[in-house]
Design a protein around this motif. Structure first.
Motif, short mmCIF file in Angstrom:
data_model
loop_
_atom_site.label_atom_id
_atom_site.label_comp_id
_atom_site.label_asym_id
_atom_site.label_seq_id
_atom_site.Cartn_x
_atom_site.Cartn_y
_atom_site.Cartn_z
N ARG A 130 -46.31 -52.15 -4.44
CA ARG A 130 -46.31 -53.74 -5.28
C ARG A 130 -46.27 -53.33 -6.95
NH1 ARG A 130 -45.47 -56.71 -8.16
NH2 ARG A 130 -46.28 -58.98 -8.66
N LEU A 131 -46.25 -51.72 -7.85
CA LEU A 131 -46.06 -51.78 -9.04
C LEU A 131 -44.88 -50.87 -9.27
CD1 LEU A 131 -49.64 -51.83 -10.56
CD2 LEU A 131 -48.34 -53.47 -10.68
N GLY A 132 -44.46 -50.27 -8.00
CA GLY A 132 -43.89 -49.41 -8.39
C GLY A 132 -43.43 -48.19 -8.70
N ALA A 133 -45.37 -47.89 -9.08
CA ALA A 133 -45.91 -46.87 -9.82
C ALA A 133 -46.99 -46.20 -9.78
CB ALA A 133 -45.63 -47.10 -11.05
N THR A 134 -47.81 -45.39 -9.75
CA THR A 134 -49.21 -44.89 -9.00
C THR A 134 -50.05 -46.01 -10.53
OG1 THR A 134 -49.27 -42.78 -10.22
CG2 THR A 134 -48.75 -42.82 -8.33
N ALA A 135 -51.52 -46.07 -9.23
CA ALA A 135 -52.75 -46.81 -10.32
C ALA A 135 -52.97 -45.58 -11.30
CB ALA A 135 -53.68 -47.37 -9.37
N ASP A 136 -54.16 -45.92 -12.33
CA ASP A 136 -54.85 -44.56 -12.51
C ASP A 136 -55.85 -45.18 -11.68
OD1 ASP A 136 -55.94 -46.83 -13.49
OD2 ASP A 136 -55.64 -45.79 -15.41
N ASP A 137 -57.11 -44.41 -11.98
CA ASP A 137 -58.30 -44.87 -11.39
C ASP A 137 -59.62 -45.16 -12.22
OD1 ASP A 137 -58.63 -42.29 -10.47
OD2 ASP A 137 -59.38 -40.86 -11.57
N ARG A 138 -59.15 -46.25 -13.04
CA ARG A 138 -59.49 -47.50 -13.37
C ARG A 138 -59.15 -48.98 -12.92
NH1 ARG A 138 -59.83 -46.90 -20.00
NH2 ARG A 138 -57.56 -46.99 -19.69
N LEU A 139 -57.65 -48.10 -12.45
CA LEU A 139 -57.51 -49.72 -11.85
C LEU A 139 -57.52 -49.78 -9.87
CD1 LEU A 139 -55.74 -51.92 -11.15
CD2 LEU A 139 -53.53 -50.58 -11.04
N ALA A 140 -57.89 -48.40 -9.73
CA ALA A 140 -58.64 -48.21 -8.54
C ALA A 140 -59.81 -48.82 -7.93
CB ALA A 140 -58.32 -46.69 -7.70
N ASP A 141 -61.18 -48.16 -9.25
CA ASP A 141 -62.02 -48.75 -8.96
C ASP A 141 -61.92 -50.12 -9.50
OD1 ASP A 141 -64.61 -48.00 -9.60
OD2 ASP A 141 -64.22 -49.93 -11.36
N LEU A 142 -61.00 -51.03 -10.22
CA LEU A 142 -61.04 -52.62 -10.13
C LEU A 142 -60.69 -53.86 -8.73
CD1 LEU A 142 -61.18 -54.77 -11.98
CD2 LEU A 142 -59.28 -55.04 -12.88
N ALA A 143 -60.34 -52.81 -8.50
CA ALA A 143 -59.16 -53.00 -7.15
C ALA A 143 -60.54 -53.36 -6.22
CB ALA A 143 -57.80 -52.20 -6.15
#
Length: 370
Positions: A130-143
Motif C-alpha cells: 500500500r505504501l510502496g515502502a516497508t513499515a517500521d516496528d511502531r507502524l507494524a505494532d499499531l496495525a
C-alpha cells in the motif's frame, strides 16, 4: 490499481482443486465466510480472474460467481449466474458464494472456507504494497488494532495519511513510521470511530464482556471472565464468539486479549469514569499465582460473621453449584446484584474463585473451623 491479494494462497489452491473436481450432474459449491473486513469480496473477485486464467467460463453477480470449467461445454445464453442449476446437469460447474445459501437444485459437493486474519508477515507485506515502502516496528505494532483484517488495515493506513500521522524515514531506508505524541502512537479518528461502532453494534452481553476485559490485565482466560460476569464458561461462549468476530478481542492461546492496548482505550471511553473505576476496584487484590499457593497455601478458614445475611445466603447457594442466574431466580434479585454480593464475599475472605469459596463451605462447621 488494485493491490495484490496477500495471504490467501491456500484458498486459491483449494478453489483450483474444486474446479477440477466439478462434474456434470454434481456441481461443486465453495462458500466464503469470515468476519467483517476480512476480504471475502476481494477474494471472490480474485477467484473469478483465476477461473478465467484456467480457461473456465465465468459469470458474476453480487456475492456470487458461477464457473463452467470448459468453455466448449457452455451453450450460448446459458451462462446466467442466477440459474446455475440449469448448467449443472450437463456441464462441470463450480459456484463460489459469499456467505450465501447453496444451490437449490441438484445435489452439490459443498465446502466452506472461513477466512482467518493475516499473520504478521502478511500484514507487513500488505502495508508495504500500500505504501510502496516497508513499515517500521511502531507502524507494524499499531496495525494490530486491525486484528489482521485487510480492510481494516487499509482503512487505518488511509486514516493515518489523512491526519498526517505517517512520516517517511531516510531515503536510503525507505521506511514509513508513525507520528507519536509523547512516545505513544495515535489512532486516526476514522479508526477510532470504526472501533467504537463495532462495540456499539455488539449485543448487550457481548459488549459487557468486552468492557469487563478492561478491568483485568490481558490476556484473560474465559474462566476469569466468567467469575467477573457471574456465569459459567459455557454460557459465555456465544458472547466470546461475537466479541472475537468484532475484532476487538483476539485469541491468545487459550485466553483473550485486546488486539491492541489502544483498543482498550476506545472501550474504556465508552463507559463512564465511575464505571471504569468500579470495574477495577471489583477485581480486588491481584490473584496469587498457583505455584505460590502450592508452596504457601491459603489457610482454609473464614470468619463467617463478616458476611451479611444476604451474602451468607448467596454463598450457600454457590455451594449448591448454582449459577448466578439461578441464584438470582431463587432470591428474586438480578444477576448483577448476585454478582455484587459475590464480589463482596471474595473481598472479605480474600478469595479468587468460586472453587475456593466452595472449599470453605465444605469445611464450615468442622472442628477448628469458624
Amino acid at each position: 490499481m488494485e493491490l495484490p491479494l496477500i495471504g490467501r494462497d491456500g484458498e486459491i489452491e483449494r478453489f483450483g482443486v474444486l474446479l477440477r473436481r466439478a462434474a456434470p450432474g454434481r456441481p461443486a459449491v465453495l462458500i466464503l465466510d469470515g468476519p467483517p473486513e476480512i476480504g471475502c469480496g476481494r477474494l471472490l473477485r480474485e477467484l473469478a480472474e483465476a477461473g478465467r486464467r484456467l480457461g473456465a467460463a465465468v459469470a458474476t453477480s453480487p456475492g456470487r460467481i458461477v464457473l463452467v470449467r470448459d468453455r466448449a461445454e457452455l451453450r450460448p445464453g446459458t451462462a446466467d449466474p442466477r440459474f446455475p442449476e440449469r448448467l449443472a446437469a450437463s456441464a462441470p460447474v463450480l459456484v463460489v458464494t459469499e456467505r450465501q445459501p447453496v444451490l437449490a437444485g441438484p445435489p452439490a459437493e459443498v465446502h466452506r472456507v472461513v477466512l482467518g486474519p493475516l499473520g504478521r508477515a502478511d500484514v507487513r507485506r500488505l502495508i508495504t504494497a500500500r505504501l510502496g515502502a516497508t513499515a517500521d516496528d511502531r507502524l507494524a505494532d499499531l496495525a494490530q488494532v486491525a486484528a489482521g483484517r485487510p480492510g481494516a488495515i487499509l482503512d487505518l493506513i488511509a486514516g493515518l495519511h489523512e491526519e498526517g500521522l505517517l512520516r517517511l524515514g531516510e531515503p536510503q531506508r525507505r521506511q514509513w513510521r508513525t507520528v507519536t505524541v509523547s512516545g505513544v502512537a495515535r489512532l486516526p479518528e476514522r479508526t477510532r470511530v470504526r472501533l467504537a461502532h463495532r462495540l456499539d453494534t455488539l449485543s448487550a452481553p457481548a459488549r459487557h464482556l468486552v468492557q469487563a476485559v478492561t478491568a483485568v490485565r490481558s490476556p484473560v482466560s474465559p474462566a476469569r471472565l466468567s467469575e467477573l460476569l457471574g456465569g459459567s464458561v459455557v454460557g459465555l461462549l456465544p458472547d466470546v464468539e461475537e466479541a472475537l468476530d468484532s475484532g476487538l478481542l483476539v485469541p491468545v492461546g487459550d485466553a483473550l486479549a485486546f488486539s491492541h492496548e489502544l483498543v482498550r482505550a476506545v472501550v474504556e471511553a465508552s463507559m463512564p469514569h465511575s464505571v471504569v473505576a468500579a470495574l477495577r476496584h471489583e477485581q480486588g487484590p491481584p490473584r496469587r499465582p498457583r505455584a505460590r499457593r502450592a508452596v504457601a497455601p491459603r489457610p482454609l478458614t473464614a470468619d463467617w460473621s463478616l458476611l451479611s445475611a444476604r451474602e451468607l445466603e448467596v454463598a450457600e447457594l454457590v455451594g449448591l453449584a448454582l449459577t448466578n442466574q439461578q441464584i438470582a431466580g431463587r432470591l428474586g434479585r438480578s444477576p448483577h446484584t448476585v454478582n455484587y454480593h459475590l464480589r463482596q464475599i471474595f473481598r472479605k475472605f480474600g478469595l479468587a474463585s468460586r472453587v475456593e469459596l466452595v472449599s470453605l463451605l465444605r469445611l464450615r462447621g468442622q472442628p477448628g473451623v469458624r
